[in-house]
Design an enzyme around this catalytic site. Structure first.
Site, PDB file in Angstrom:
ATOM      1  CG  HIS A   1      -0.347   0.126   2.519  1.00 18.21           C
ATOM      2  ND1 HIS A   1      -0.972   0.745   3.582  1.00 18.21           N
ATOM      3  CD2 HIS A   1       0.861  -0.269   2.995  1.00 18.21           C
ATOM      4  CE1 HIS A   1      -0.193   0.712   4.639  1.00 18.21           C
ATOM      5  NE2 HIS A   1       0.919   0.098   4.312  1.00 18.21           N
ATOM      6  CG  HIS A   2       3.918   2.356   2.409  1.00 19.37           C
ATOM      7  ND1 HIS A   2       3.145   3.360   2.940  1.00 19.37           N
ATOM      8  CD2 HIS A   2       4.264   1.552   3.454  1.00 19.37           C
ATOM      9  CE1 HIS A   2       3.027   3.175   4.252  1.00 19.37           C
ATOM     10  NE2 HIS A   2       3.684   2.082   4.581  1.00 19.37           N
ATOM     11  CB  ALA A   3       4.067   0.304  -4.222  1.00 20.65           C
TER      12      ALA A   3
END
Length: 892
Positions: free
Chosen positions: A627-629
């Protein structure tokens, strides 16, 4: 004096007389300079005016309040002066200590100390005596009215290990400059800056003039220690060493500071680093994609690392039978592709050439042919059913003849009552889900057309008739099961240092979760889907083409691409000796691509089966997280945004069944990449509960004002907690006042959950620090099943305490199965505690901003400052009243 403004005409007169009295008294000196003082003759002044007694009393009260505020401001000003003086004194003390250590080191090494005397010509005429911080602080505060205990110490959101100061010997102040430095702020800062500049110039000149002596000392074996000390003295700001990353034992005794990373803002430090990364990305344009950081100047680690070489990552696209057959111990980084379901035609070929001896067990016979999942019953074998659509006529004849062997006849004598329940289950799977038995990788989708149906229409009629004879009615509503996605190949994604203790994100995370699910019996109750690699086309729905090639194929496949278009300009050497894209996220060309594609592909496959109705819900035990990408940025252990890619695939593949998708992110870190992927999409609702700390917690995004843009305004709902440790009571308040009302208004067709468990208790402050119980995650999962017809799929994100994440995942899967009432059962403290003040303020801001987009949030402020038990009782009473009113209306 804003409170003197009024409609009365007499107020300006009073104000003017007060100003005259104030100017006549003058201003105080020192700390009171520039602050107006209310005259003591205010009562007489008010008596001379033609004011009513009530107005006079009001003015007197206001004057007293003003005097009190004035005294408070003076007190704050004095305390601020003391704090600044202490800070400046501490900076001076640190600079002098570094200078003395450098002098003593050079004297021991035989270097001429005259090179340093130029930098300290203003300080002392001889060697500086050690400075005692306690004595200096005592002298500094002796003239002030405050004391040291009143000083406030700023708190940081992370746990830092500051290097302890060496013990110093007390000494008498021999220089007048030591006591004159803290006179004013400008003098202290400018002098300290001057000392640092002189120190830097002296170090450079020393390196140029003494290169010959350094070479000789290197021969004697003393160069390494001198370079280490010099690097420490040159670094003004060093990143503190945090618990998740251990220093090598060989260097732990030499120094207690960690290497300053390229981006000083790291996930394990819980600091926002997006802006720093973007700035550094712009500054490093045109650099080679493979560039090693020089360790001589800006690194405190002296160990060497082998050159980055191209590995045989092409084996990920080779067939399994073409791969080398050597042992895994000889090829530690060789990663085999995840196998799809066995080729059924090949299985029948092996079946045809099999010489089955008399008396061989039927189970072993079927296991060899890979047909036991759907042909394990003697009743089916006695019918001599042909496998239409699977093999040619010759294979079917061979299978029919083999089915008449005496071994099968002997096994057919078993009573059919032993297989009655198994028969129902298998016939149900064959009739209702026959298309799912043959699945191929996305790379071979062209071959899937020959496997449209496992059984022909005639064979389906025979199966249906056989099911009716056994008492199974195919018209009954089938009972679907929960799907689980897992592949041990995802655990092979590891750093080249092969030491998992150096990295909090490692393969043991999913291994421990899967072991927990197996031990509790949940794996046996669920259906494990076949893990598949995501295709490049699927990944490119979120990420750019170059980014996808770089991290899904290999960086060497991008050598002919313009360097300015690459997502990564250079790799970093990590403190452990490995290779990373930043100081947190390691990269292994032999394993990262396969694991990242498997993580995204497994979630896509699981969600697709739930969307088609072949599974009721699911849990994807996958890594690396996602979910950070972002579209062109790998960050925070994430390479591909698994949830965002899956949502895009569902929108394209099932435009009717998944018209509206809700993404719930309860990871303790904000999912910056997921939010950006759907920032302007009104068909995707993104809701996140995360720690924010006013932007000081990684990644720094996710404030309450980030609500989306364009048509997607209002569809990004962030609940950013700041200050204090959040527990179940705070999350329950957010869930009932924000999450559930918005979900009910949105009416999603499908729900994806970024199920990060790093908010669970047991995580250090740098990685989460919250104290959410595992049962709370089970409770939230159970609540989500009330929406979207229960089509809920959870994808593992963060979580690094193995005991906590395995317990939380077990609670979530138990809630998805739905057979036990123990899932999500909260304790008494969680139900009866009130949320803390920080959470109340956050929820009030969220409701105030989003109630314009979601009318269901109106009136939710009253439900914030209540316990969960009180809210349930009120809700129950309201429901009972509504039922009574409905009954009365029906009777009338």
């Amino acid at each position: 004096m804003a409170f003197f403004s009024s409609s009365s005409s007499s107020f300006p007169v009073v104000f003017a007389r007060m100003e005259e009295a104030s100017s006549s008294t003058g201003s105080t000196g020192g700390a009171m300079a520039g602050i107006p003082v209310i005259p003591s003759t205010s009562a007489a002044l008010l008596a001379n005016t033609n004011l009513e007694p009530e107005r006079i009393a009001v003015l007197q009260t206001q004057l007293q309040e003003y005097r009190q505020k004035q005294m408070d401001l003076i007190g704050h000003f004095q305390r601020a002066q003391q704090e600044l003086s202490v800070q400046h004194m501490h900076n001076l003390y640190t600079a002098l200590q570094q200078q003395q250590q450098l002098q003593s080191l050079q004297e021991r090494s035989g270097i001429n100390p005259m090179l340093i005397s130029q930098t300290s010509e203003d300080a002392t005429s001889g060697p500086a005596a050690p400075l005692s911080l306690a004595n200096s602080l005592t002298n500094l505060l002796s003239s002030s009215n405050g004391n040291l205990s009143n000083l406030s110490v700023p708190q940081t959101p992370t746990k830092e290990h500051h290097p302890t100061l060496p013990p110093q010997q007390p000494s008498a102040p021999t220089s007048s400059r030591k006591s004159d430095l803290p006179r004013t702020n400008s003098t202290t800062i400018s002098q300290l800056t001057k000392d640092r500049l002189k120190n830097m110039i002296a170090n450079r000149s020393k390196g140029e003039s003494n290169s010959q002596s350094n070479l000789m000392s290197n021969v004697n074996g003393h160069d390494n220690s001198r370079r280490l000390k010099n690097s420490n003295s040159q670094m003004n700001v060093s990143s503190p060493h945090f618990e998740p990353y251990r220093l090598p034992t060989s260097l732990a005794n030499a120094h207690n500071l960690q290497q300053a990373s390229e981006f000083q803002l790291r996930k394990v430090n819980s600091e926002p680093n997006l802006k720093m990364k973007i700035r550094a990305k712009l500054l490093s344009k045109g650099n080679s994609p493979v560039q090693h950081v020089q360790q001589t100047n800006n690194s405190q680690f002296s160990f060497t690392h082998p050159q980055l070489k191209r590995s045989d990552s092409e084996t990920s696209n080779m067939p399994i039978d073409m791969l080398p057959s050597g042992s895994h111990s000889n090829i530690p980084h060789l990663m085999l592709p995840s196998p799809s379901l066995p080729n059924l035609a090949a299985a029948t070929g092996a079946f045809q050439n099999l010489n089955l001896p008399i008396g061989q067990d039927l189970t072993a016979f079927m296991a060899v042919a890979n047909l036991s999942p759907f042909l394990s019953l003697p009743s089916l074998l006695n019918k001599k059913l042909e496998l239409g659509g699977m093999t040619d006529e010759g294979d079917r004849n061979g299978f029919s003849s083999s089915a008449s062997n005496s071994s099968l006849a002997s096994n057919a004598s078993l009573g059919s009552h032993q297989y009655q329940s198994l028969l129902k289950q298998q016939i149900r799977d064959l009739v209702l889900r026959r298309k799912s038995l043959v699945r191929e990788d996305p790379e071979g989708e062209g071959m899937a057309e020959s496997y449209n149906g496992l059984f022909s229409h005639a064979k389906l009629q025979q199966l249906t008739a056989l099911a009716m004879e056994s008492g199974f009615n195919p018209k009954l509503e089938p009972t679907f099961s929960t799907g689980l996605g897992y592949d041990p190949l995802m655990a092979r994604h590891e750093c080249v240092c092969s030491n998992n203790s150096n990295h909090v994100e490692n393969g043991e995370r999913i291994q421990r979760i899967w072991s927990k699910l197996t031990e509790e019996g949940h794996v046996a109750k669920c259906e494990r889907i076949t893990a598949k690699k995501a295709s490049l086309e699927q990944l490119q729905m979120v990420h750019s083409q170059t980014y996808t090639t770089f991290f899904a194929v290999s960086p060497t496949a991008c050598l002919k691409i313009d360097a300015n278009a690459l997502p990564l300009k250079r790799f970093l050497q990590l403190p452990c000796g490995g290779i990373g894209i930043d100081s947190d996220t390691y990269f292994n060309d032999a394993s990262t691509q396969i694991a990242a594609r498997l993580a995204a592909g497994t979630l896509i496959e699981l969600s697709s089966q739930v969307a088609e109705g072949r599974l009721k819900n699911g849990f994807a035990c996958i890594r690396p997280p996602g979910h950070h990408a972002e579209a062109e940025q790998a960050l925070g252990f994430c390479f591909f945004n698994n949830v965002a890619v899956t949502a895009k695939v569902l929108q394209a593949k099932y435009p009717v069944q998944c018209a509206k998708i809700a993404i719930i992110d309860w990871d303790v870190h904000h999912g910056n990449g997921t939010q950006l992927s759907f920032d302007d999409d009104p068909n995707v609702l993104y809701m996140s509960l995360h720690r924010h700390d006013n932007g000081n917690f990684f990644p720094g995004t996710g404030s309450v004002t980030e609500i989306g843009k364009g048509a997607g305004k209002g569809f990004s709902v962030n609940i950013p907690f700041s200050g204090g440790v959040m527990k179940d009571a705070e999350y329950l308040a957010a869930w009932r006042t924000v999450v559930e009302p918005v979900l009910a208004s949105f009416c999603p067709d499908f729900i994806l959950v970024s199920a990060g468990f790093d908010a669970c208790h047991g995580h250090v402050n740098a990685l989460g620090g919250y104290e959410i119980t595992p049962e709370m995650f089970g409770y939230m999962t159970k609540c989500l099943l009330s929406y979207a017809n229960g089509k809920v799929v959870l994808a593992l994100e963060g979580g690094y305490n193995l005991d906590s994440i395995s317990a939380a995942a077990e609670q979530c899967v138990q809630a998805l199965i739905g057979e036990s009432d123990d899932a999500g059962r909260l304790c008494t403290d969680s139900l009866e505690n009130l949320p803390n003040q920080s959470a109340l303020e956050t929820l009030q801001k969220v409701i105030a901003i989003h109630k314009g987009f979601w009318p269901a949030l109106h009136g939710q402020e009253a439900a914030i400052n209540t316990t969960e038990m009180q809210w349930r009782n009120v809700k129950l009473q309201v429901q009972m009243q509504q039922q009574q009113q409905l009954q009365q209306q029906l009777q009338q």
